[in-house]
Write a protein that holds these residues in place. Structure first.
Motif, mmCIF file in Angstrom:
data_model
loop_
_atom_site.group_PDB
_atom_site.id
_atom_site.type_symbol
_atom_site.label_atom_id
_atom_site.label_comp_id
_atom_site.label_asym_id
_atom_site.label_seq_id
_atom_site.Cartn_x
_atom_site.Cartn_y
_atom_site.Cartn_z
ATOM 1 N N THR A 28 31.359 43.042 33.504
ATOM 2 C CA THR A 28 31.762 44.136 34.470
ATOM 3 C C THR A 28 31.777 43.294 35.681
ATOM 4 O O THR A 28 33.050 43.679 36.315
ATOM 5 C CB THR A 28 31.605 45.109 33.924
ATOM 6 O OG1 THR A 28 31.618 46.282 33.247
ATOM 7 C CG2 THR A 28 31.958 46.347 35.130
ATOM 8 N N VAL A 29 30.480 43.463 36.139
ATOM 9 C CA VAL A 29 30.481 42.597 37.740
ATOM 10 C C VAL A 29 30.564 41.616 37.379
ATOM 11 O O VAL A 29 31.650 40.655 37.990
ATOM 12 C CB VAL A 29 29.063 42.603 38.284
ATOM 13 C CG1 VAL A 29 28.808 41.584 39.873
ATOM 14 C CG2 VAL A 29 28.742 43.659 38.617
ATOM 15 N N GLU A 31 33.543 40.334 35.875
ATOM 16 C CA GLU A 31 34.820 40.147 35.511
ATOM 17 C C GLU A 31 35.890 40.660 36.967
ATOM 18 O O GLU A 31 36.793 40.205 36.938
ATOM 19 C CB GLU A 31 35.721 41.271 34.894
ATOM 20 C CG GLU A 31 35.068 40.806 33.330
ATOM 21 C CD GLU A 31 34.994 41.893 32.426
ATOM 22 O OE1 GLU A 31 35.751 42.429 32.143
ATOM 23 O OE2 GLU A 31 34.858 41.169 30.614
ATOM 24 N N ALA A 32 34.942 41.861 37.577
ATOM 25 C CA ALA A 32 35.190 41.736 38.986
ATOM 26 C C ALA A 32 35.124 41.302 40.073
ATOM 27 O O ALA A 32 36.379 40.390 40.897
ATOM 28 C CB ALA A 32 34.413 43.627 39.321
ATOM 29 N N ALA A 33 34.205 40.227 39.652
ATOM 30 C CA ALA A 33 33.996 38.725 41.093
ATOM 31 C C ALA A 33 35.606 37.917 40.415
ATOM 32 O O ALA A 33 36.318 37.611 41.560
ATOM 33 C CB ALA A 33 33.091 38.384 40.432
ATOM 34 N N ALA A 35 38.811 38.733 39.375
ATOM 35 C CA ALA A 35 39.210 38.681 39.741
ATOM 36 C C ALA A 35 39.865 38.897 40.943
ATOM 37 O O ALA A 35 40.874 38.970 41.685
ATOM 38 C CB ALA A 35 39.277 41.228 39.372
ATOM 39 N N THR A 36 38.685 38.515 42.003
ATOM 40 C CA THR A 36 39.265 38.608 43.073
ATOM 41 C C THR A 36 39.431 37.206 44.150
ATOM 42 O O THR A 36 40.504 36.738 44.239
ATOM 43 C CB THR A 36 37.254 38.587 44.254
ATOM 44 O OG1 THR A 36 36.689 38.036 43.630
ATOM 45 C CG2 THR A 36 36.912 40.065 44.254
ATOM 46 N N TYR A 42 40.985 41.987 43.681
ATOM 47 C CA TYR A 42 40.258 42.839 42.955
ATOM 48 C C TYR A 42 40.454 43.929 43.817
ATOM 49 O O TYR A 42 40.812 44.098 45.341
ATOM 50 C CB TYR A 42 38.505 42.850 43.551
ATOM 51 C CG TYR A 42 38.070 43.581 43.022
ATOM 52 C CD1 TYR A 42 38.084 44.372 41.277
ATOM 53 C CD2 TYR A 42 37.297 44.619 43.367
ATOM 54 C CE1 TYR A 42 37.466 44.852 41.042
ATOM 55 C CE2 TYR A 42 36.438 45.567 43.256
ATOM 56 C CZ TYR A 42 36.512 45.785 41.721
ATOM 57 O OH TYR A 42 35.495 46.908 41.591
ATOM 58 N N GLN A 43 40.716 45.221 43.030
ATOM 59 C CA GLN A 43 40.467 46.333 43.926
ATOM 60 C C GLN A 43 39.924 47.586 43.470
ATOM 61 O O GLN A 43 39.631 47.912 42.923
ATOM 62 C CB GLN A 43 42.621 47.128 43.324
ATOM 63 C CG GLN A 43 43.592 46.502 43.791
ATOM 64 C CD GLN A 43 43.626 46.291 45.151
ATOM 65 O OE1 GLN A 43 43.631 46.931 46.133
ATOM 66 N NE2 GLN A 43 44.932 45.060 45.553
ATOM 67 N N PRO A 44 38.856 47.936 44.661
ATOM 68 C CA PRO A 44 38.087 48.524 44.972
ATOM 69 C C PRO A 44 38.249 50.356 44.142
ATOM 70 O O PRO A 44 39.388 50.139 44.805
ATOM 71 C CB PRO A 44 37.204 48.100 46.187
ATOM 72 C CG PRO A 44 38.038 47.691 47.338
ATOM 73 C CD PRO A 44 39.396 47.656 46.032
ATOM 74 N N PRO A 45 37.474 50.885 43.454
ATOM 75 C CA PRO A 45 37.998 51.944 43.109
ATOM 76 C C PRO A 45 37.835 52.978 44.105
ATOM 77 O O PRO A 45 37.257 52.556 45.201
ATOM 78 C CB PRO A 45 36.412 52.756 42.336
ATOM 79 C CG PRO A 45 35.636 51.221 42.273
ATOM 80 C CD PRO A 45 36.290 50.555 42.881
#
Length: 104
Positions: A28-29, A31-33, A35-36, A42-45
Motif C-alpha cells: 500500500t505504501v 502504491e501511494a509513493a 502515485a505521487t 497523490y491525494q492524502p486521506p
C-alpha cells in the motif's frame, strides 16, 4: 502436552498474520509513493484512519524488528501489533505521536 502445542501453534499463526499484514501494508505504501509520481499525484486521506487500520511501520533496526502500527490502543488493536493512540499526532507528523504495545 496439548496446551504447549496449541500455544506454540498460536505463536506461529500470530507471527504469520503479522508478516502478512506487514507485506500488504508495504505494498500500500509503495502504491501511494508511486502515485505521487503520476500525473494525478497523490491525494492524502482527509479522514482519520479506522480503528484497527494500519497507519505506519515501526522499524527498530538494532532489534531487527519491523511491525505494522495499527490505529487504536485497545486490547483488540494491540493484539494485531503496536497501536497508535488516537488523538495524538500521526506517526511521522509534527507533534507527539504515542504508540503502545504488548509483550507476547
Amino acid at each position: 502436552a496439548i496446551v504447549l502445542i496449541a500455544n506454540g501453534l498460536g505463536r506461529v499463526l500470530e507471527r504469520r498474520r503479522r508478516e502478512t499484514m506487514l507485506r500488504r501494508f508495504r505494498q500500500t505504501v509503495t502504491e501511494a509513493a508511486n502515485a505521487t509520481q503520476s500525473l494525478k499525484g497523490y491525494q492524502p486521506p482527509k479522514v482519520a484512519p479506522d480503528i484497527g487500520a494500519p497507519v505506519a511501520i515501526l522499524d527498530i533496526g538494532r532489534l531487527r524488528l519491523q511491525q505494522v502500527v495499527v490505529e487504536g490502543a485497545g486490547s483488540g488493536q494491540t493484539q494485531k501489533g503496536p497501536g497508535h493512540v488516537p488523538g495524538t499526532a500521526g506517526p511521522g507528523q509534527p507533534g507527539n505521536s504515542v504508540v503502545v504495545g504488548r509483550r507476547l
